[in-house]
Structure formats: structure tokens, C-alpha cells
Design a protein around this motif. Sequence first.
Motif, mmCIF file in Angstrom:
data_model
loop_
_atom_site.group_PDB
_atom_site.id
_atom_site.type_symbol
_atom_site.label_atom_id
_atom_site.label_comp_id
_atom_site.label_asym_id
_atom_site.label_seq_id
_atom_site.Cartn_x
_atom_site.Cartn_y
_atom_site.Cartn_z
ATOM 1 N N LEU A 132 0.527 -0.478 -9.631
ATOM 2 C CA LEU A 132 -0.303 -0.916 -8.509
ATOM 3 C C LEU A 132 -1.235 0.204 -8.088
ATOM 4 N N ASP A 133 -2.481 -0.169 -7.772
ATOM 5 C CA ASP A 133 -3.433 0.755 -7.149
ATOM 6 C C ASP A 133 -3.794 0.178 -5.786
ATOM 7 N N VAL A 134 -3.454 0.923 -4.745
ATOM 8 C CA VAL A 134 -3.717 0.474 -3.376
ATOM 9 C C VAL A 134 -4.442 1.578 -2.624
ATOM 10 N N GLU A 135 -5.029 1.196 -1.490
ATOM 11 C CA GLU A 135 -5.728 2.190 -0.677
ATOM 12 C C GLU A 135 -5.530 1.880 0.805
ATOM 13 N N LEU A 136 -5.280 2.922 1.553
ATOM 14 C CA LEU A 136 -5.254 2.828 3.007
ATOM 15 C C LEU A 136 -6.604 3.359 3.489
ATOM 16 N N ALA A 137 -7.511 2.434 3.782
ATOM 17 C CA ALA A 137 -8.896 2.797 4.106
ATOM 18 C C ALA A 137 -9.022 3.296 5.546
ATOM 19 N N ASP A 138 -10.184 3.853 5.844
ATOM 20 C CA ASP A 138 -10.478 4.380 7.181
ATOM 21 C C ASP A 138 -11.011 3.241 8.043
ATOM 22 N N PRO A 139 -10.237 2.784 9.051
ATOM 23 C CA PRO A 139 -10.693 1.649 9.864
ATOM 24 C C PRO A 139 -11.892 2.000 10.741
ATOM 25 N N GLN A 191 -12.759 4.690 0.070
ATOM 26 C CA GLN A 191 -13.170 4.080 1.336
ATOM 27 C C GLN A 191 -12.685 4.911 2.523
ATOM 28 N N GLY A 192 -12.868 6.210 2.378
ATOM 29 C CA GLY A 192 -12.567 7.117 3.472
ATOM 30 C C GLY A 192 -11.094 7.329 3.750
ATOM 31 N N GLY A 193 -10.246 6.875 2.883
ATOM 32 C CA GLY A 193 -8.806 7.001 3.111
ATOM 33 C C GLY A 193 -8.102 7.644 1.933
ATOM 34 N N VAL A 194 -6.898 7.214 1.681
ATOM 35 C CA VAL A 194 -6.094 7.759 0.593
ATOM 36 C C VAL A 194 -5.735 6.641 -0.380
ATOM 37 N N ALA A 195 -5.887 6.926 -1.671
ATOM 38 C CA ALA A 195 -5.552 5.972 -2.731
ATOM 39 C C ALA A 195 -4.191 6.338 -3.320
ATOM 40 N N VAL A 196 -3.350 5.336 -3.532
ATOM 41 C CA VAL A 196 -2.006 5.545 -4.058
ATOM 42 C C VAL A 196 -1.842 4.739 -5.337
ATOM 43 N N ARG A 197 -1.258 5.368 -6.341
ATOM 44 C CA ARG A 197 -0.879 4.643 -7.568
ATOM 45 C C ARG A 197 0.641 4.646 -7.673
ATOM 46 N N ALA A 198 1.197 3.465 -7.891
ATOM 47 C CA ALA A 198 2.645 3.302 -8.062
ATOM 48 C C ALA A 198 2.911 2.719 -9.439
ATOM 49 N N ASP A 199 3.805 3.359 -10.188
ATOM 50 C CA ASP A 199 4.163 2.920 -11.538
ATOM 51 C C ASP A 199 5.691 2.856 -11.605
#
Length: 388
Positions: A308-315, A275-283
Amino acid sequence: MADRPSEGPGNGLGEEGGSSSSIPDDMWEKFLEDSERDIRSTAPKEPSARARMVTERLREQDARGELPPGWRTGPAWQEMNGRAARRRKLWTVLGVAVAAAVALVALKPSLLPGDPFGTGEPSAAEAAPLPDETAAPTAAPGASDPETPTLDRPFAGSPALRWADGEAGIVLPEAKAVGTVPAGRVEEALKLTKKLLVGANLDPKAVRGARPAAALSVLDPKQPELLDDLDTGLRSPSRGHDPVTLFSRFDPDEARPVGDVIKTRGRMTFEKGTQGGVAVRADYTFVYPVVRADGPPEVTRTIVRRVLDVELADPARYTVTPGRLLLVKYDQEIGNSACDVYDGYLHPGFPSSRSEGPDPSGPATDPYDRSRDIDHGDGGHCGRVTRT
């Protein structure tokens, strides 16, 4: 022969003025003989001709450098005696040092390498912190000594003894630009992910059963379905809405944490998001030592692994809240907690009593094994752990 001394007036003179002697002749003769003998014995003697020849030859050889140093005197007996005295002193000092070392080891045998007396205390190598995890391990941690955890040493006998404490175990990777996403945005995403992990698993109030407000504040409120489900689980937990799937919480009426340390180990990675941002995986895996809230001080541990899979999308391109994370996916594996109990809390089992719920019937799992993916099996059975 020397004349005998005469005695003056008032010292043995007769009344008629004649001289007389108070020393008998035989004693005076003996005195003179002894005096002459002493004088002869102490008088310097003239060296013989042979002695003079030897001395002259040695002097000439010394002048030509043909004699070794110290030939004149050799090691004086006083000097030799001094060295012997120093050796005696040295051995005395060494004896005192050895005695002190033996006494110190007797008081603290763990000072010797390898724990030769079987004291059970971890060696420095065994207790040294592990380096940060930067990639998936290739195997489970090695076996630990079967030590019983105590209030003073709640991680005894656990691989987590060498893990980092709390937030120190969540080490962020270096932020770099991903595609068109600058490094600053990547760094923001990593920090928000850490804040979520800390608020959900390490916050003292949340772990003791309070509402995990700090973790919820990181999530995007424009994911209404997700937040509604989490709020429902916190208010009225059930099998379909169980908050322990995301938050680590203990019932304060049943268990309380031992100390302030929760052991943490894991890693974080990132890539370009969808979604135009950066995806982060935390284990990450968290280890919680606890005791009964109102029982004997018996220590046990519950181990929780979260992915966890999270994303900081492009607002600018998507309807999202700036500075908030989208929670795309989350999974968990919980070791040493009662099966089929959905009241919103973790329920650790203690060795001296059986935990609530049915006995485990699923496969055995090592909760410290971070080399494998989370495996839920068929999803219908409660597994058991090989160690806590």
C-alpha cells in the motif's frame, strides 16, 4: 602359688568343723596357669633399645620439619573405607540420575538436540520467532519440513511458523521529522496505516466476510471515487470491482479460519509526500489457515501479500480530511485462491479436492518470497504457488 580359697560355714564344711575343698587340685592348677599367661600377654612391654633409637630419630626429624604431614598415622583404614563408601554412594546417585534422564528422554525424545529420533517436532531454533523485518530480504525463506498442517498446528511446514502473530507483526519504524513535517505528524501517519492494515486483513469479523468498517473509517471520504468503488465491490462484486484487492475476506459458507492467529510479516517506510505531508509505504504478507465450513477438518493456507502507498496530506494546503489517509496505490498477490472467481471472497484450495475455477496456467511463484517485487506476469493467466 596362691592359696586355694577356703569355704565358710554352710558352704562345704564338714559336720565336724574341718575345712575341705570342692575344687580338684588339677583344675585349680590349670586356672592359675591360664591367669598368669593372660596377665603376661596384656602387660605393657618395654620397647627395645633399637626401637627407642628409631623413635628418637623420627621425633628429631619431625621437629626439624623433614617429615611429610601425616607420617605418624598415614591414611587410617577407617578413613579409606569412608571414602570408598562415599564413592559407592556417589555412583548410586549418579546411576539414579542417569536412569531418570533416560526415562525422561524416552517419554519426550524432542528434549535431545537435533531431533535424533526423527520425531518431526520443530527444534527450538526452528520455531524461534524471527527478528522484525527492517529491510527487504535478499532471498526467499529456506525450505521447511513437509509437514501437514493440523487443527493444533495450522502453520506446520510453513515459514510463517516463525512469523509474528497478527498485529505484533506490524512494527512501526521510529517516527522522525521529514522536511517540514514534524515527527508527530509522521507518527500519526504510521499509526493510521497500521489501523488500515489491521482493519483490512486482521479484523476477525472482516476476515469472516463482514464489511471491513474499521479499515474504511481510516480512508479520506474526500476521495469519493475510491470509496464509491470499494462500496460497489462490497455490495456487488465483479471483476472490475473486487474487494479482495484490498480486503482479505473468506466466504463463511465455504471456509472458516482455524483458531485466532493470522501470521504477519513485513515492514513500513516513510518519506516526504507530494501533498505537503508524509507518504508511507507498507509491504506485508498475511497467512490464513482455514478449513471447510461444513467438511472434514482438513487444514490449508491462503497467503496474501499487500503493498500500500498512502499519504497523510497537509489539510492547511489541500482539500483533505484531517486524520484520514489518502490511498494513492495498492497492489496484492494472492497464493492458494481460486482463479477468475470475482465474488468478493478468497477461495482456498484444499489438497483433497480441486478448487473452483480453471487450473493454474501461469508461472510458479513462492508466496513466501518477500525478496522480490510483486509480479503479475502478463496478467492473463492464473499462476500457481510452489508451497502453502
